[in-house]
Design an enzyme around this catalytic site. Structure first.
Site, PDB file in Angstrom:
ATOM      1  N   CYS A 286      13.164 -64.226 107.329  1.00 60.25           N
ATOM      2  CA  CYS A 286      11.932 -64.475 106.499  1.00 60.25           C
ATOM      3  C   CYS A 286      11.822 -65.925 106.181  1.00 60.25           C
ATOM      4  CB  CYS A 286      12.295 -63.866 105.164  1.00 60.25           C
ATOM      5  SG  CYS A 286      13.554 -64.334 104.276  1.00 60.25           S
TER       6      CYS A 286
ATOM      7  N   ALA B  52      14.923 -67.431 104.323  1.00 57.70           N
ATOM      8  CA  ALA B  52      16.148 -67.476 105.080  1.00 57.70           C
ATOM      9  C   ALA B  52      16.023 -68.881 105.776  1.00 57.70           C
ATOM     10  CB  ALA B  52      16.085 -66.463 106.087  1.00 57.70           C
TER      11      ALA B  52
ATOM     12  N   ARG C  27      25.774 -67.865 107.933  1.00 58.46           N
ATOM     13  CA  ARG C  27      25.625 -68.745 108.958  1.00 58.46           C
ATOM     14  C   ARG C  27      26.743 -69.608 109.512  1.00 58.46           C
ATOM     15  NH1 ARG C  27      21.281 -70.907 112.056  1.00 58.46           N
ATOM     16  NH2 ARG C  27      21.201 -72.667 111.085  1.00 58.46           N
TER      17      ARG C  27
ATOM     18  N   HIS D 185      11.472 -73.493 107.169  1.00 55.15           N
ATOM     19  CA  HIS D 185      11.846 -74.863 107.529  1.00 55.15           C
ATOM     20  C   HIS D 185      10.900 -75.856 107.121  1.00 55.15           C
ATOM     21  CE1 HIS D 185      13.348 -72.209 111.300  1.00 55.15           C
ATOM     22  NE2 HIS D 185      14.307 -72.340 110.419  1.00 55.15           N
TER      23      HIS D 185
HETATM   24  S1  SF4 Z   1      15.406 -61.544 101.777  1.00 55.29           S
HETATM   25 FE1  SF4 Z   1      14.298 -61.749  99.748  1.00 55.29          FE
HETATM   26  S2  SF4 Z   1      13.028 -63.490 100.141  1.00 55.29           S
HETATM   27 FE2  SF4 Z   1      13.595 -62.580 102.212  1.00 55.29          FE
HETATM   28  S3  SF4 Z   1      12.009 -61.080 102.763  1.00 55.29           S
HETATM   29 FE3  SF4 Z   1      13.846 -60.004 101.691  1.00 55.29          FE
HETATM   30  S4  SF4 Z   1      13.032 -59.926  99.518  1.00 55.29           S
HETATM   31 FE4  SF4 Z   1      12.066 -61.699 100.623  1.00 55.29          FE
END
Ligand code: SF4
Length: 577
Positions: free
Chosen positions: A97, A100, A131, A232
């Protein structure tokens, strides 16, 4: 019949000390010409038949869409590939996502910023060492704190989702400041924060005024964009606006003119440590790395460098371009993955600075390092030559690691990225033709101009033209496809189904990918090396990193264990018989 077990243990062979080759021998290696892909093995499957099988089980609309993401490679004239588009729902993509990409990739490695994740506690798992970024900073060794081992979260619950989470965020910032006294605090928005409308930038501004330290926020809600690539871009923008150029280096640290920033290197498994060693040996002064083994001040005075070198183009090209516009720092694409690529990249940097002593020293370093590495490479190559590999990872690694495999004679039969854009495949020459879609338009484009006080052209136009005439390409990325073999398959945003079909066709000796598909692959009897976090290994960058990688891949692809697994297609054939 039981599978044949190799009579000789690979580890025993590796234990034999290599005989060094002479520096004179190494200096005759061709380390200047552009990278050439190893050709595909003679008995490779027909790529058109593979493609038709890859998509045949999809409904017609999905088939048409996925077909545009799959190309039979022609390095001379790469076809247009669809990339950076929304994944088909339900297809089981391996993408991450936006949050991330922002927190996990670009900002996370900076050790002395307290990174507060504003969201439910689950999102914070990304914030907690998955990571494998390493840091050499510690209060005990160099006086710089290392908060990477912590996971800071506002732990939003139902109460804040209903009544708002800004107060809780402010409380968290104050608490972090009181306990840790950091130089800076960054705040990362997750999906629910965007949905309830918390203004993290307003809270950050208030906290900055109250606490007297740099506090800045990122609107990197997970749902933004089509993948981590959006994160990014948002991270680049935030760092550029809030950090870069906020500090100056003292005069005494400006004596070495060969000052570089390394962009897009995240110190997975210690890669940055190896590159720091090589740079120091060459005589380059590393001002900052974005962001492996970085500390806040490195990024704050990054404008003092005289050249930006870019490793992962996809995650950091925005920063390179903005720094060139605002400060006049040119950028060059480099690849420090693989011994030959490392040598070529070091030469590029030395040629840019043009100093004869520097060029001679870099040649000496290359010769020494290659002389030490070469016998190991030859030894490993004798056992890996001709074994095939497929790579599905990231936005640059699927390209860069092809060079490392080429070092040990392993051709790449298929490859693709998770979150790349067309230019990462076809080269930056296609950038002007890429249409902006609604998802990309959601991400802020900063308006940047030359800084009246800080802009300083590092080279005159004539000097740049002379360097280009000599083969250096500025602000340019060749892309993956021109450096891949003819008829290799290129697949963007691969699904699990497509990966399984590919494995059945190519039966590769190795797949490099990530945790989401690692065990799917290994249950099919094919080893899978993670290239997001390197499993438990590394460093793999630079010269010593290449040696690590050669030896590890030798052990992996020659391990007897894989012969004890019967893949599903073999079982199906046996049942049919
Ligand atoms: S990890 Fe958190 S920010 Fe990323 S898609 Fe899931 S709910 Fe959304």
């Amino acid at each position: 019949m039981s599978p044949e077990v190799p009579s000789e243990n690979t580890a025993t062979k590796l234990a034999t000390p290599p005989t060094p080759v002479s520096v004179d021998v190494v200096s005759k290696f061709d380390l200047s010409s552009p990278a050439k892909a190893l050709p595909l093995p003679a008995r490779s499957p027909d790529p058109s038949a593979v493609i038709s099988d890859l998509v045949t089980s999809y409904p017609p609309k999905v088939m048409r869409k996925r077909r545009r993401h799959i190309i039979v490679n022609d390095p001379q004239e790469p076809d247009q590939i669809e990339a950076n588009a929304r994944s088909v729902p339900g297809i089981i993509t391996t993408r991450g996502c936006c949050y991330a990409g922002c927190k996990g990739v670009v900002l996370g490695p900076v050790s002395d910023i307290v990174h507060i994740v504003h969201g439910p506690v689950g999102c914070s798992y990304y914030a907690w060492m998955t990571r494998r970024n390493q840091s050499g900073n510690s209060v005990d060794t160099n006086g710089v704190p290392n908060y990477i081992n912590y996971a800071f979260t506002t732990d939003l619950t139902e109460h804040e989702i209903i009544f708002g989470g800004e107060k809780k965020l402010m409380q968290a910032i104050r608490e972090a400041n009181e306990i840790f006294h950091p130089k800076a605090i960054a705040v990362f928005s997750t999906c629910p924060v965007g949905l309830i409308g918390d203004d993290v930038h307003a809270v950050a501004a208030l906290a900055k005024a109250e606490l007297g330290i740099n506090v800045f926020g990122f609107s990197c809600e997970g749902y933004k964009g089509v993948s981590q690539s959006a994160g990014h871009h948002i991270a680049n923008n935030g760092l550029f606006k809030n950090v870069v150029g906020t500090e100056d280096l003292p005069e005494e640290e400006l004596t070495n003119p060969f000052r570089i920033n390394l962009l897009g290197e995240y110190n997975i498994g210690g890669d940055a440590f190896e590159l720091e060693r090589v740079f120091e040996k060459c005589g380059f002064d590393l001002v900052s790395t974005f962001s492996g083994n970085a500390q806040y001040s490195d990024l704050a005075h990054a404008q003092e460098a005289n050249l930006n070198v870019v490793m992962c183009h996809r995650s950091i090209n925005y920063m390179a371009e903005m720094m060139e516009t605002k400060y006049g720092i040119p950028w060059l694409q480099v690849n420090f993955i693989g011994a030959e690529s490392t040598a070529k990249s070091l030469r590029k940097i030395a040629r840019y600075f043009g100093d004869e002593d520097l060029i001679a020293r870099v040649e000496q370093v290359i010769a020494e390092e290659m002389a030490e590495l070469e016998p190991i490479r030859q030894d490993v190559r004798s056992r890996t030559q001709g074994k095939t590999v497929m790579l599905y990872v990231g936005g640059s690694r699927a390209h860069h690691y092809q060079a490392l495999f080429a070092d040990i004679g392993m051709p790449t039969v298929a490859a693709g990225y998770e979150f790349a854009h067309r230019d990462d495949y076809e080269g930056s020459r296609v950038t002007p033709t890429i249409k902006m879609d609604a998802d990309s338009r959601n991400i802020e484009e900063l308006s940047v101009s030359a800084d009246p006080d800080e802009f300083r052209a590092r080279k005159t136009t004539e000097e740049l033209l002379a360097l280009e005439a000599g083969g250096l390409k500025f602000a340019d990325y060749e892309g993956m496809m021109p450096e891949m073999a003819k008829d290799a398959l290129v697949i963007d945003d691969i699904s699990h189904h497509e990966l399984e079909v590919l494995i059945e066709y190519y039966k590769p000796a190795l797949i490099c990918s990530g945790i989401k598909d690692k065990y799917v692959v290994e249950k099919m009897g094919v080893p899978c090396k993670q290239l997001h976090n390197y499993d438990y290994g590394g460093p793999y960058a630079g010269f010593q990193g290449a040696v690590n990688f050669y030896q590890e891949i030798d052990r992996v692809v020659n391990a007897a264990v894989w012969r004890f697994i019967t893949p599903p297609w073999a079982k199906q054939t046996a049942n049919a018989d």
